[in-house]
Motif scaffolding. Structure first.
Motif, PDB file in Angstrom:
ATOM      1  N   HIS A   1       0.841  -1.208   0.000  1.00 48.24           N
ATOM      2  CA  HIS A   1       0.000   0.000   0.000  1.00 48.24           C
ATOM      3  C   HIS A   1       0.872   1.252   0.000  1.00 48.24           C
ATOM      4  CE1 HIS A   1      -4.004   1.800   1.701  1.00 48.24           C
ATOM      5  NE2 HIS A   1      -3.371   2.679   0.953  1.00 48.24           N
TER       6      HIS A   1
ATOM      7  N   ALA B   1      -8.469  -2.684   3.054  1.00 45.29           N
ATOM      8  CA  ALA B   1      -7.552  -1.661   3.584  1.00 45.29           C
ATOM      9  C   ALA B   1      -8.001  -1.131   4.944  1.00 45.29           C
ATOM     10  CB  ALA B   1      -7.477  -0.483   2.604  1.00 45.29           C
ATOM     11  N   HIS B   2      -7.047  -0.781   5.729  1.00 43.40           N
ATOM     12  CA  HIS B   2      -7.174   0.022   6.963  1.00 43.40           C
ATOM     13  C   HIS B   2      -8.527  -0.017   7.669  1.00 43.40           C
ATOM     14  CE1 HIS B   2      -8.950   3.006   4.230  1.00 43.40           C
ATOM     15  NE2 HIS B   2      -7.783   3.344   3.706  1.00 43.40           N
TER      16      HIS B   2
ATOM     17  N   ASN C   1      -2.467  -1.638   8.500  1.00 43.97           N
ATOM     18  CA  ASN C   1      -2.052  -0.355   7.938  1.00 43.97           C
ATOM     19  C   ASN C   1      -1.204   0.397   8.962  1.00 43.97           C
ATOM     20  OD1 ASN C   1      -2.482   2.643   7.343  1.00 43.97           O
ATOM     21  ND2 ASN C   1      -3.401   1.719   5.526  1.00 43.97           N
TER      22      ASN C   1
ATOM     23  N   ASP D   1       0.798   2.623   3.636  1.00 44.49           N
ATOM     24  CA  ASP D   1       0.003   3.780   3.214  1.00 44.49           C
ATOM     25  C   ASP D   1       0.911   5.008   3.071  1.00 44.49           C
ATOM     26  OD1 ASP D   1      -2.308   4.989   2.376  1.00 44.49           O
ATOM     27  OD2 ASP D   1      -3.450   4.517   4.182  1.00 44.49           O
TER      28      ASP D   1
END
Ligand SMILES: [Zn+2]
Ligand SMILES: [Zn+2]
Length: 260
Positions: free
Chosen positions: A11, A158-159, A197, A231
């Protein structure tokens, strides 16, 4: 044992995202220098109207061309062409049509905005919140994630819990316990990996997203597939907290770290 895992980051953002100016070249060189074997540029591909109104229409074509180019320059590291699909289930037909022409290597599903309440504007929960955290907000956030994972058709969630990043401390999420459990069971059934993340460690909350207790819960439900995503939006973000995260995931007992 820990050191045998090839360093991987799924990411990373670059200048092909509206919120980053990082050059592909700078990131690739930093990743090689820090010992990464595989990285994915997972730039934002947000096609819901509220995001386009704010950030413009992303060019998948330009992004794809640039990734093909950078792969040739740095053959010593495996570079993947990724996309972070915001609110994917809401715009999947258009996204799928575009991506079918030139499929990415990896697709990350993400929630960044929530529908407005009482005629107010869209709530962007990936930025510092403009409202108090309430059970309503928490449930809305996780319900949106549940819809996303139920739609599926992506590789990594994601996250999960990203709305907390700018808070001082972890909120009580017991009001969404049932929804969180359904999200975790759904991704396990569908073979979607859960992203850990690292951005929350760099922000006020100072915690992984999701945090340790949720990761343990996912494991106890039978979840094995976890990926690490920094990220990164700036080259300096890369690699911060990577090693401690691998240690933690290994300690919890995950056997499929970074294997998508
Ligand atoms: Zn995101
Ligand atoms: Zn991102």
């Amino acid at each position: 044992m820990i050191k045998q895992l090839p360093k991987t980051d799924y990411h990373i953002h670059s200048e092909f995202s509206a919120d980053s100016e990082a050059k592909l070249k700078d990131i690739a060189e930093a990743a090689i220098q820090k010992g990464y074997k595989k990285i994915a540029f997972s730039d934002h591909f947000d096609l819901v109207p509220s995001e386009i109104a704010h950030y413009g229409v992303p060019s998948y074509y330009n992004f794809s061309q640039a990734i093909s180019g950078i792969k040739k320059v740095y053959p010593e590291i495996k570079i993947l062409k990724g996309v972070e699909l915001g609110e994917y289930y809401q715009c999947h037909e258009l996204v799928d049509e575009i991506l079918a022409i030139d499929p990415p290597d990896i697709k990350i599903g993400a929630i960044h905005v929530l529908a407005p309440i009482d005629g107010k504007s869209i709530r962007n929960i990936s930025l510092p919140l403009k409202e108090q955290v309430s059970p309503r907000l928490i449930r809305d956030y996780y319900l949106e994630n549940l819809r996303l994972v139920e739609h599926g058709n992506f590789d990594i969630l994601a996250h999960l819990g990203v709305y907390k990043r700018y808070l001082e401390k972890e909120p009580d999420e017991s009001c969404a316990d049932d929804i969180i459990e359904q999200i975790l069971k759904t991704i396990i059934n569908k073979g979607i990996a859960l992203e850990v993340n690292l951005s929350g460690k760099r922000k006020r909350l100072n915690s992984l997203v999701p945090g340790e207790s949720l990761l343990k819960r996912y494991k106890s439900l039978g979840g094995e597939r976890v990926t690490i995503g920094s990220d990164t939006h700036h080259v300096n973000d890369l690699d911060i907290y990577y090693d401690v995260t691998v240690d933690l995931l290994t300690k919890i007992g995950f056997e499929l770290i970074n294997k998508v």
